[in-house]
Design an enzyme around this catalytic site. Structure first.
Site, PDB file in Angstrom:
ATOM      1  N   GLU A  96      38.119  -1.441  38.944  1.00 55.32           N
ATOM      2  CA  GLU A  96      39.074  -1.774  39.990  1.00 55.32           C
ATOM      3  C   GLU A  96      38.626  -1.168  41.326  1.00 55.32           C
ATOM      4  OE1 GLU A  96      41.357  -3.596  38.554  1.00 55.32           O
ATOM      5  OE2 GLU A  96      43.124  -3.665  39.845  1.00 55.32           O
ATOM      6  N   CYS A 101      65.541 -33.518  43.180  1.00 58.97           N
ATOM      7  CA  CYS A 101      65.666 -34.528  44.226  1.00 58.97           C
ATOM      8  C   CYS A 101      65.119 -35.833  43.667  1.00 58.97           C
ATOM      9  CB  CYS A 101      64.843 -34.079  45.440  1.00 58.97           C
ATOM     10  SG  CYS A 101      64.339 -35.406  46.531  1.00 58.97           S
ATOM     11  N   ASP A 147      23.375 -35.932  44.544  1.00 57.40           N
ATOM     12  CA  ASP A 147      24.420 -36.262  43.572  1.00 57.40           C
ATOM     13  C   ASP A 147      23.887 -37.101  42.422  1.00 57.40           C
ATOM     14  OD1 ASP A 147      27.026 -36.505  46.071  1.00 57.40           O
ATOM     15  OD2 ASP A 147      26.305 -34.814  44.886  1.00 57.40           O
ATOM     16  N   LYS A 181      54.025  -1.702  31.823  1.00 56.71           N
ATOM     17  CA  LYS A 181      54.385  -1.642  33.238  1.00 56.71           C
ATOM     18  C   LYS A 181      55.545  -0.681  33.479  1.00 56.71           C
ATOM     19  CE  LYS A 181      51.807  -4.923  35.131  1.00 56.71           C
ATOM     20  NZ  LYS A 181      52.419  -6.081  35.722  1.00 56.71           N
ATOM     21  N   LYS A 196      47.037   2.298  35.057  1.00 56.66           N
ATOM     22  CA  LYS A 196      46.694   0.952  35.512  1.00 56.66           C
ATOM     23  C   LYS A 196      46.727   0.955  37.031  1.00 56.66           C
ATOM     24  CE  LYS A 196      47.851  -3.904  34.912  1.00 56.66           C
ATOM     25  NZ  LYS A 196      47.868  -4.265  36.314  1.00 56.66           N
ATOM     26  N   ASP A 228      46.451  -0.187  40.856  1.00 58.36           N
ATOM     27  CA  ASP A 228      46.836  -1.389  41.574  1.00 58.36           C
ATOM     28  C   ASP A 228      45.810  -1.693  42.650  1.00 58.36           C
ATOM     29  OD1 ASP A 228      48.512  -3.436  41.829  1.00 58.36           O
ATOM     30  OD2 ASP A 228      50.145  -2.334  42.785  1.00 58.36           O
ATOM     31  N   CYS A 252      60.259 -38.221  49.856  1.00 62.69           N
ATOM     32  CA  CYS A 252      60.703 -36.871  50.198  1.00 62.69           C
ATOM     33  C   CYS A 252      59.543 -36.059  50.788  1.00 62.69           C
ATOM     34  CB  CYS A 252      61.256 -36.167  48.970  1.00 62.69           C
ATOM     35  SG  CYS A 252      61.774 -34.472  49.344  1.00 62.69           S
ATOM     36  N   GLU A 268      43.512   4.524  16.675  1.00 61.13           N
ATOM     37  CA  GLU A 268      43.516   5.310  17.905  1.00 61.13           C
ATOM     38  C   GLU A 268      43.581   4.401  19.126  1.00 61.13           C
ATOM     39  OE1 GLU A 268      41.776   9.540  17.465  1.00 61.13           O
ATOM     40  OE2 GLU A 268      40.177   8.058  17.129  1.00 61.13           O
ATOM     41  N   CYS A 295      65.333 -34.665  52.295  1.00 60.57           N
ATOM     42  CA  CYS A 295      65.338 -36.127  52.481  1.00 60.57           C
ATOM     43  C   CYS A 295      66.717 -36.720  52.212  1.00 60.57           C
ATOM     44  CB  CYS A 295      64.278 -36.781  51.601  1.00 60.57           C
ATOM     45  SG  CYS A 295      64.692 -36.784  49.845  1.00 60.57           S
ATOM     46  N   CYS A 305      69.288 -33.600  48.128  1.00 56.64           N
ATOM     47  CA  CYS A 305      68.105 -32.891  48.618  1.00 56.64           C
ATOM     48  C   CYS A 305      68.333 -32.481  50.069  1.00 56.64           C
ATOM     49  CB  CYS A 305      66.893 -33.813  48.502  1.00 56.64           C
ATOM     50  SG  CYS A 305      65.427 -33.142  49.293  1.00 56.64           S
ATOM     51  N   ASP A 349      22.697 -35.863  50.536  1.00 57.51           N
ATOM     52  CA  ASP A 349      23.724 -35.509  49.557  1.00 57.51           C
ATOM     53  C   ASP A 349      23.805 -36.547  48.443  1.00 57.51           C
ATOM     54  OD1 ASP A 349      26.236 -33.955  51.723  1.00 57.51           O
ATOM     55  OD2 ASP A 349      24.200 -33.395  51.127  1.00 57.51           O
ATOM     56  N   ALA A 350      23.677 -37.822  48.841  1.00 59.70           N
ATOM     57  CA  ALA A 350      23.804 -38.887  47.840  1.00 59.70           C
ATOM     58  C   ALA A 350      22.680 -38.783  46.808  1.00 59.70           C
ATOM     59  CB  ALA A 350      23.771 -40.241  48.528  1.00 59.70           C
ATOM     60  N   ASP A 351      21.465 -38.516  47.274  1.00 62.02           N
ATOM     61  CA  ASP A 351      20.341 -38.396  46.334  1.00 62.02           C
ATOM     62  C   ASP A 351      20.536 -37.184  45.427  1.00 62.02           C
ATOM     63  OD1 ASP A 351      19.246 -40.599  47.356  1.00 62.02           O
ATOM     64  OD2 ASP A 351      17.735 -39.588  48.616  1.00 62.02           O
ATOM     65  N   ARG A 403      37.135 -11.157  40.531  1.00 59.97           N
ATOM     66  CA  ARG A 403      37.527 -11.841  39.307  1.00 59.97           C
ATOM     67  C   ARG A 403      37.683 -13.344  39.523  1.00 59.97           C
ATOM     68  NH1 ARG A 403      42.939 -10.637  36.124  1.00 59.97           N
ATOM     69  NH2 ARG A 403      43.488 -12.808  36.011  1.00 59.97           N
TER      70      ARG A 403
HETATM   71  S1  IVH Z   1      41.288  -3.041  31.209  1.00 57.37           S
HETATM   72  C1  IVH Z   1      39.904  -7.064  29.028  1.00 57.37           C
HETATM   73  N1  IVH Z   1      42.061  -0.930  32.502  1.00 57.37           N
HETATM   74  O1  IVH Z   1      44.768  -4.938  35.483  1.00 57.37           O
HETATM   75  C2  IVH Z   1      40.720  -6.570  30.162  1.00 57.37           C
HETATM   76  N2  IVH Z   1      42.452  -3.066  33.504  1.00 57.37           N
HETATM   77  O2  IVH Z   1      46.722  -6.948  34.754  1.00 57.37           O
HETATM   78  C3  IVH Z   1      40.173  -5.290  30.686  1.00 57.37           C
HETATM   79  N3  IVH Z   1      43.497  -2.954  35.711  1.00 57.37           N
HETATM   80  O3  IVH Z   1      42.528  -7.622  35.319  1.00 57.37           O
HETATM   81  C4  IVH Z   1      41.098  -4.695  31.650  1.00 57.37           C
HETATM   82  N4  IVH Z   1      43.625  -0.771  35.814  1.00 57.37           N
HETATM   83  O4  IVH Z   1      42.054  -5.744  37.021  1.00 57.37           O
HETATM   84  C5  IVH Z   1      41.996  -2.274  32.512  1.00 57.37           C
HETATM   85  N5  IVH Z   1      42.653   1.023  33.544  1.00 57.37           N
HETATM   86  C6  IVH Z   1      42.581  -0.290  33.554  1.00 57.37           C
HETATM   87  C7  IVH Z   1      43.064  -1.076  34.631  1.00 57.37           C
HETATM   88  C8  IVH Z   1      42.983  -2.460  34.561  1.00 57.37           C
HETATM   89  C9  IVH Z   1      43.877  -1.907  36.442  1.00 57.37           C
HETATM   90  C10 IVH Z   1      43.666  -4.353  36.114  1.00 57.37           C
HETATM   91  C11 IVH Z   1      42.501  -5.259  35.804  1.00 57.37           C
HETATM   92  C12 IVH Z   1      43.085  -6.383  35.000  1.00 57.37           C
HETATM   93  C13 IVH Z   1      44.520  -6.314  35.381  1.00 57.37           C
HETATM   94  C14 IVH Z   1      45.405  -6.954  34.348  1.00 57.37           C
END
Ligand code: IVH
Length: 688
Positions: free
Chosen positions: A177, A429, A39, A317, A120, A122, A435, A114, A414, A411, A35-37, A141
């Site tokens: 996703e 605190c 590094d 959201k 979105k 989850d 603490c 547009e 502590c 606190c 490891d040293a070498d 990610r």
């Molecule tokens: S676009 C440049 N589209 O939400 C960013 N993201 O809160 C591109 N996510 O990291 C993201 N559905 O993991 C995009 N229809 C959708 C999505 C979406 C879920 C997630 C994604 C992102 C996170 C951000």
């Protein structure tokens, strides 16, 4: 200073040598040198890279931060960072988003922008890399820059095309996703229950837990699915609009989150939002909002990014989910910097599919403002991954004998006295080092995801190890294995542990013996030094030694080092005081020295600045620009390596004078600074 040929030759040899050793170590599990070498080779490579950043290529070993042994997940460096999204909650936030775009692009009201809108989902984001149409890598990610290699598991997800054909770019990254459908999630939990397996709180957790299985066969058995919604690195553009990208992705076999829409006005966007909100319970998968993206890719490119999120997209959201429950107790939590945070201990209740038994009450003033009392019925709210909060009290149900909460002035751990400084909302605190609560929190921060990211060393274990004196300081983590060897009560013999889990823990600690400079600075847990400021400091000082020394010198406010610190972006007098105070403490320096004996902090390798006619130059914009908005002009100049200043001085290299330029133009002429018209500026930077 350009590298001479001997340095270039030495550099190339080093790159090849280190790669070979990496392969021997990571892929074949058979290191050929100590490891040293190893590094020493790495350090020499880094030295050369600091002196000659122009030599650094994307596949230099230094760009591959801490690739892990194949036993855990290997890490993957994202070619294009995986970003997150800014959030909108109210209709006004959406209007602001659209206006910001219009202003940035300087588009008149008559031009429609547009917006591609879609649900979105989850789940957890994933980047799929295709080479000549073949899926060759999948990554999580992670922190956006470095993710985990989950290729083996993703290969088992039926929804993900392993091969795509048609007009496919030579290399292509599809981002999307990974998620689980609600019905399939319920079935999985039933099965888990029958087999005595882990029960998942919600589809998102189930998907994440299934992807992060070390055994691909386990994840193969889980009902995982994938939606594609964006691109990462591509060798050639595949479409000119977001909608075009979606269609192309669809034709290659990537499922899309439906229903989607292309909206032309703010009203259409909001109408879409309400429509999806109404459909939410009927969709087969969980969504937590909708995403709006500027449709035209050329606009997206001009808009670019701020910090971790694109200017051209936003998440709208859904309102947080709420529920009523009883507040049994208010306890006080002590943070790593001594902040006392009141926490509501609740009668457990399900909010949006997750059982909540604790919620934050923020601080003394918030408790007073909402008049929250023990025994009250309270409304709890949970939005996404945010810590649940107490919104308000159901006053009709208040008990007659209830009394206002008295915030403690000491606190709870502590028992040192607590101080609330003038103008602050937080009680702290004053116990500092004595603490134990602060010490444990500092250790937790040290091993957390954006810091050392030590897997298997969770909050509970840290607390246990601390209480038993096994780990009192960060350095102790790295001497744990050596001490464990001679111990009469080794970790593997502890309750809940075994040979394998102990071995895994030591291995994941070992993997983190080398750390990047920004992570390291962040890990120190200095007050006010978050991830972004840590990165700024790393960029400014490049090595930890240089940073350390400068911070010690900066204790003298008359010193040049102190001035230099104030010149770092995002560092003002307040932050400077906290950083300097940290390094001025003997015990902090002692703890650091012990730690540095155990680990290697990599030098920071600056990203190569594009060589443009304006890189390193200071420019000032004045007057009204016709072809671009000010924010766009500034963003563009900065992306070309220029520094944009607000006022003209002898150090200014260019003044770009728009229409009706006034005093700044006069000053530039007086000082003999080069003045360019907007047109001349555009010509100067054209093609970069
Ligand atoms: S676009 C440049 N589209 O939400 C960013 N993201 O809160 C591109 N996510 O990291 C993201 N559905 O993991 C995009 N229809 C959708 C999505 C979406 C879920 C997630 C994604 C992102 C996170 C951000």
């Amino acid at each position: 200073m350009f590298a001479d040929p001997t340095v270039i030759a030495e550099y190339q040899k080093l790159v090849a040598e280190i790669r070979q050793h990496d392969d021997a170590y990571y892929q074949e599990d058979a290191p050929k040198i100590s490891d040293a070498d190893y590094d020493t080779l790495r350090r020499r490579l880094e030295e050369i890279e600091i002196q000659h950043p122009e030599l650094v290529s994307k596949d230099s070993p230094s760009q591959k931060v801490g690739a892990n042994p194949s036993k855990g997940f290997k890490t993957v460096q994202h070619a294009v960072p995986m970003l997150s999204l800014g959030n909108a909650f109210e209709d006004d936030d959406v209007a602001d988003f659209l206006n910001r775009i219009r202003n940035f692009l300087k588009l008149p009201e008559s031009v429609e922008i547009e917006i591609a809108a879609e649900p979105k989902i989850d789940g957890l984001s994933c980047s799929l890399r295709y080479q000549n149409g073949k899926l060759i890598q999948a990554a999580t990610r992670g922190d956006g820059v470095t993710g985990e290699d989950i290729t083996a598991n993703v290969m088992k997800i039926g929804d993900i095309p392993k091969e795509i054909s048609g007009d496919v770019p030579e290399f292509l990254e599809v981002r999307g996703e990974i998620y689980m459908r609600r019905d399939e999630f319920v079935k999985l939990n039933e099965e888990q229950e029958r087999n005595g397996g882990k029960i998942f709180a919600n589809p998102r957790n189930a998907a994440a837990g299934s992807v992060r299985q070390l055994n691909p066969e386990v994840s193969a058995a889980r009902p995982l699915r994938f939606f594609g919604y964006a691109l990462g690195e591509v060798s050639k553009p595949i479409a000119q609009t977001q909608d075009g990208i979606r269609q192309e992705l669809k034709s290659w076999g990537f499922a899309q989150a439906e229903p989607q829409a292309l909206c032309r006005t703010a009203d259409e966007v909001l109408e879409y939002y309400r429509r999806i909100e109404a459909q939410r319970p009927d969709l087969p998968y969980d969504i937590d909002g909708v995403v709006y993206k500027v449709d035209r890719i050329d606009y997206q490119e001009r808009l670019g990014f701020v910090a971790r999120a694109p200017r051209w997209a936003i998440a709208h959201k859904f309102p947080a989910e709420k529920a009523v429950t009883i507040l049994h107790k208010i306890s006080i939590q002590v943070g790593r910097t001594g902040a006392l945070t009141p926490v509501a201990e609740l009668e457990p209740i399900t909010v949006g599919g997750v059982v909540v038994s604790r919620a934050t009450l923020h601080n003394e003033d918030e408790i007073e403002r909402k008049d929250v009392r023990v025994g009250d019925h309270v409304i709890v709210q949970r939005a996404g991954d945010v810590i649940p909060q107490i919104v308000s009290v159901v006053m009709e149900k208040r008990l007659e004998n209830s009394e206002p909460f008295v915030f403690p002035h000491e606190c709870p751990i502590c028992h040192s006295h607590a101080v609330r400084e003038e103008g602050e909302v937080v009680w702290r605190c004053s116990g500092g080092l004595i603490c134990p609560a602060q010490a444990v929190e500092r250790l937790r921060h040290f091993v957390s995801r954006l810091a050392f990211d030590i897997e298997g060393l969770g909050a509970k274990i840290i607390e246990e190890f601390y209480e038993e004196g096994l780990v009192k300081t960060p350095a102790d983590i790295f001497t744990l294995e050596a001490r464990d060897k001679g111990s009469l009560t080794p970790i593997r013999k502890r309750e809940g542990w075994g040979d394998l889990s102990a071995k895994n823990l030591f291995e994941s600690i070992d993997r983190r013996r080398t750390i990047s400079l920004p992570r390291f600075i962040y890990a120190l847990g200095i007050r006010q030094i978050g991830e972004a400021t840590a990165k700024r400091l790393a960029e400014a000082y490049l090595t930890f030694d240089a940073f350390y020394q400068a911070m010690v010198e900066a204790a003298n406010q008359e010193s040049e080092s102190y001035q230099q610190l104030l010149n770092v972006q995002d560092v003002g007098a307040g932050v400077a005081t906290d950083v300097v105070a940290f390094f001025a403490e003997d015990h902090n320096r002692d703890a650091l020295d012990d730690l540095l004996a155990q680990i290697q902090v990599q030098a920071f390798v600056p990203v190569k600045i594009k060589d443009t006619p304006v890189s390193g130059k200071t420019v000032v914009f004045t007057g009204t620009l016709v072809t671009m908005s000010r924010p766009e002009a500034k963003a563009r100049a900065e992306s070309l390596g220029a520094k944009v200043a607000g006022s003209v001085s002898a150090k200014t290299n260019f003044v770009i004078a728009g229409e009706d330029a006034g005093s700044k133009l006069t000053k530039a002429k007086d000082l003999g600074v080069r003045v360019l018209s907007e047109q001349e500026w555009a010509e100067l930077i054209a093609g970069y």
